[in-house]
Scaffold this active site. Structure first.
Site, PDB file in Angstrom:
ATOM      1  N   SER A 174      -1.052  -1.104  -2.691  1.00  0.00           N
ATOM      2  CA  SER A 174      -0.731  -2.287  -3.493  1.00  0.00           C
ATOM      3  C   SER A 174      -1.915  -2.741  -4.327  1.00  0.00           C
ATOM      4  CB  SER A 174      -0.289  -3.444  -2.586  1.00  0.00           C
ATOM      5  OG  SER A 174       1.011  -3.205  -2.090  1.00  0.00           O
ATOM      6  N   ASP A 202      -3.547  -3.127   2.468  1.00  0.00           N
ATOM      7  CA  ASP A 202      -2.603  -2.345   1.669  1.00  0.00           C
ATOM      8  C   ASP A 202      -3.259  -1.856   0.375  1.00  0.00           C
ATOM      9  OD1 ASP A 202      -0.532  -1.278   0.237  1.00  0.00           O
ATOM     10  OD2 ASP A 202       0.863  -2.925   0.612  1.00  0.00           O
ATOM     11  N   ARG A 227       3.751  -0.962   5.795  1.00  0.00           N
ATOM     12  CA  ARG A 227       3.790  -2.165   4.948  1.00  0.00           C
ATOM     13  C   ARG A 227       4.381  -3.332   5.729  1.00  0.00           C
ATOM     14  NH1 ARG A 227       4.734   0.020  -1.276  1.00  0.00           N
ATOM     15  NH2 ARG A 227       2.580  -0.458  -1.769  1.00  0.00           N
ATOM     16  N   GLN A 281      -1.025  -6.468   5.419  1.00  0.00           N
ATOM     17  CA  GLN A 281      -1.068  -6.711   3.967  1.00  0.00           C
ATOM     18  C   GLN A 281      -2.473  -6.624   3.387  1.00  0.00           C
ATOM     19  OE1 GLN A 281       0.721 -10.309   2.555  1.00  0.00           O
ATOM     20  NE2 GLN A 281       2.787  -9.485   2.629  1.00  0.00           N
ATOM     21  N   TYR A 290      10.564   1.144  -1.672  1.00  0.00           N
ATOM     22  CA  TYR A 290      10.836   2.155  -2.692  1.00  0.00           C
ATOM     23  C   TYR A 290      12.335   2.286  -2.934  1.00  0.00           C
ATOM     24  CZ  TYR A 290       5.974   3.547  -2.469  1.00  0.00           C
ATOM     25  OH  TYR A 290       4.604   3.546  -2.528  1.00  0.00           O
TER      26      TYR A 290
END
Lengths: 374, 374
Positions: free
Chosen positions: A131, A128, A120, A125, A224
């Site tokens: 996401s 991802d 990440r 991005q 996380y």
């Protein structure tokens, strides 16, 4: 480079790894696109929308002729056995869930990339997929809760009096949770959010929700949270019990990668909820955040309905596929240069996302899980 | 005055005619409340929430002892046969749909009031059950469409690119249609609305939607539209065909009281829609606004899903009951004075909403339908 898109054969998987509007991006890279007839149907992308691709009726043949296979779910072992040796598979491979498939990929000398292992970092991005699919899940979970609840989410002022808005609690303010907050706010609910990561506060509040927390720092890597201590868990129970008893709908989204989902909502909490309240537990695939959650079922306990969908993105397959396919294309643009494969193992995106390569399991935690620590 | 609330026995009717928080309003009027055990369960109002009422296990006995019966749906003939002669029944009696029940009410000398016949004058706004239930239907229909569509309603700007917002078309901008517009706007869709009443423009535009119309004046009484001429219908087809082909979701709400719903969406229009588009036809109970609508079914035609729910308020029974019960209480406050019945037949609300009284059908169109013109 022959890039193949087979039809997903996992039950209830409606997504497809390539959408029609992204075929040109693959062609531009010098790839030929092999497409299994009907592969887009579940996502409402019918065959005629796929222009300039070679259609295959026969999935076996498609697998045999592919240099790169684009998948949503991890391929089954019988699919893997049809792959050319040293060909490439890219997908959401869920190595924790499917160790047998990882072994099959290893043994067939497939170079496989797991989209969920892409680091990440900001350069990645656009790749991802966790996401993008969590965005779909968060939105869809709120629609599901709003549809189940028997109550309005917004406040209504009518000739028949004022209807109070629903109180919605979002547990876990990662990508899915933040999208859930935004969607519940859109619908006019009063939204609170619970997260144990202090970093979540600013995002929660910027979306207009109120943060509930327990004053511990539980931020861990990759965005996380770490697992809580027993004492912290006790504190969490108390704070949440109070909030949950006043809640009409809960969307829970708390996940710890590669672990069972933390049990945050106890049976006792459910029993304190108002009759007709609902819980949509998006962590159901990892066992759920609620003690009562059952995968892909609606459980009713003390007049509270608990829904545990395990594949929300598939339920909004059209846009979910659109976003996922964009993630894949961004990744492939790293792998292919002038129509030829160009794997730069010094690129952390490539090296970290590689699950198997040249007969080895490349991803250390998966290797240790399957082969033991060496 | 003994006011009774039986459990609704119509299949899939989850609403209840009295909610716990309105029991005190009836007691204040000097009424005794008789409540059938479990009558509130479908709307998630369990028995213990009903305070200071007399519970009845036996519906027959409850009917026999009631001076006033509060209903959602019209009572069945076997329920009517249990009523005391000259007692009162109030509900959404749907005389067009249930002529046999109207006859039974007449023959048993019941004074029945149909909530849908209450005149739409400002003094009666708080009793307007058609409006309150249409509000629920409009909101719920949008949730249903958003849940079925496979696409996001809002625009999303993500690392995986921009997702365009859904185009939503609302047909008919009455109470349900306006609530549908508001809800679809809340969710972030681009909303257009079609209505043939020129009076609708201001309301549509004030909610931020764009009005599509056909430049005819079709305003009729009671806030409804008149039926169109064949030439106007032709024009309507052309204007709508263009709009519908670009639409991801349609909510149709066009009703003409006591008539079949106008067929506005032709099969040809459905076939011009994009694969994966959805139609929620809230006029299904009156045959539907779409040629392909089937009551309480999801029909798929050319990859377009057409849903025809016939009782949306029941699907959100908790708030729908809350609003409906408020409508009923407002009406009862007109009928009861100092704990005694006080029917003022000079009051247009009472005289117009009375369906049967003293062995006669009071409402002229219903009488003509059942007994013929005299």
């Amino acid at each position: 480079m022959r890039v193949a898109i087979p039809k997903e054969i996992t039950e209830s998987e409606q997504r497809v790894a390539l959408v029609p509007q992204l075929v040109p991006a693959l062609l531009k890279l010098g790839c030929t696109v092999l497409f299994e007839t009907g592969a887009g149907n579940g996502a409402y992308y019918p065959d005629p929308q796929y222009q300039n691709v070679e259609f295959y009726q026969d999935a076996t043949k498609l697998y045999q002729e592919a240099d790169i296979v684009l998948k949503v779910e991890a391929p089954f072992e019988n699919e893997i056995s049809n792959l050319k040796e040293k060909s490439i598979v890219i997908g959401l491979l869920s190595p924790h869930r499917y160790p047998e498939r990882v072994k099959a990929l290893r043994d067939r000398h497939i170079t496989s990339f797991a989209m969920e292992l892409i680091p990440r970092i900001s350069r990645a991005q656009s790749m991802d997929a966790l996401s993008s699919q969590a965005t779909v899940a968060g939105y869809k979970a709120v629609l599901m809760a709003a549809s189940m609840t028997n109550r309005f989410f917004p406040m209504l002022t009518t000739a028949a009096g004022t209807i109070r808005p629903s109180n919605v609690l979002i547990i876990g303010a990662g990508v899915a949770g933040l999208q859930a907050i935004a969607t519940a706010k859109r619908l006019g609910a009063i939204v609170k959010a619970y997260d144990i990561r202090t970093a979540a506060r600013e995002q929660i509040e910027s979306l207009g929700a109120k943060m509930i927390n327990i004053d511990v720092k539980a931020d861990a890597s990759g965005g996380y949270a770490r697992e809580l201590t027993d004492e912290e868990k006790q504190k969490q129970q108390e704070v949440l019990f109070e909030a949950i008893s006043k809640t009409d709908a809960i969307i829970s989204t708390a996940l710890i990668p590669g672990r069972s989902a933390p049990k945050i909502i106890s049976t006792k909490m459910v029993e304190a909820m108002m009759p007709g309240s609902v819980i949509v537990d998006t962590a159901a695939i990892a066992g759920g955040n609620c003690e009562l959650t059952q995968a892909d079922k609606i459980v009713t306990h003390h007049d509270v309905m608990i829904n545990g969908p395990t594949n929300l993105p598939s339920m909004m397959a059209r846009d979910a596929s659109n976003m996922y396919a964009k993630n894949l294309i961004s990744f492939i643009e790293l792998l292919v240069k002038d129509g030829k494969l160009n794997l730069d193992w010094n690129d952390e995106i490539i090296s970290q996302s590689a699950l198997t390569h040249e007969g080895k399991i490349n991803h250390q935690p998966t290797r240790e899980m399957i082969e033991g620590k060496s």
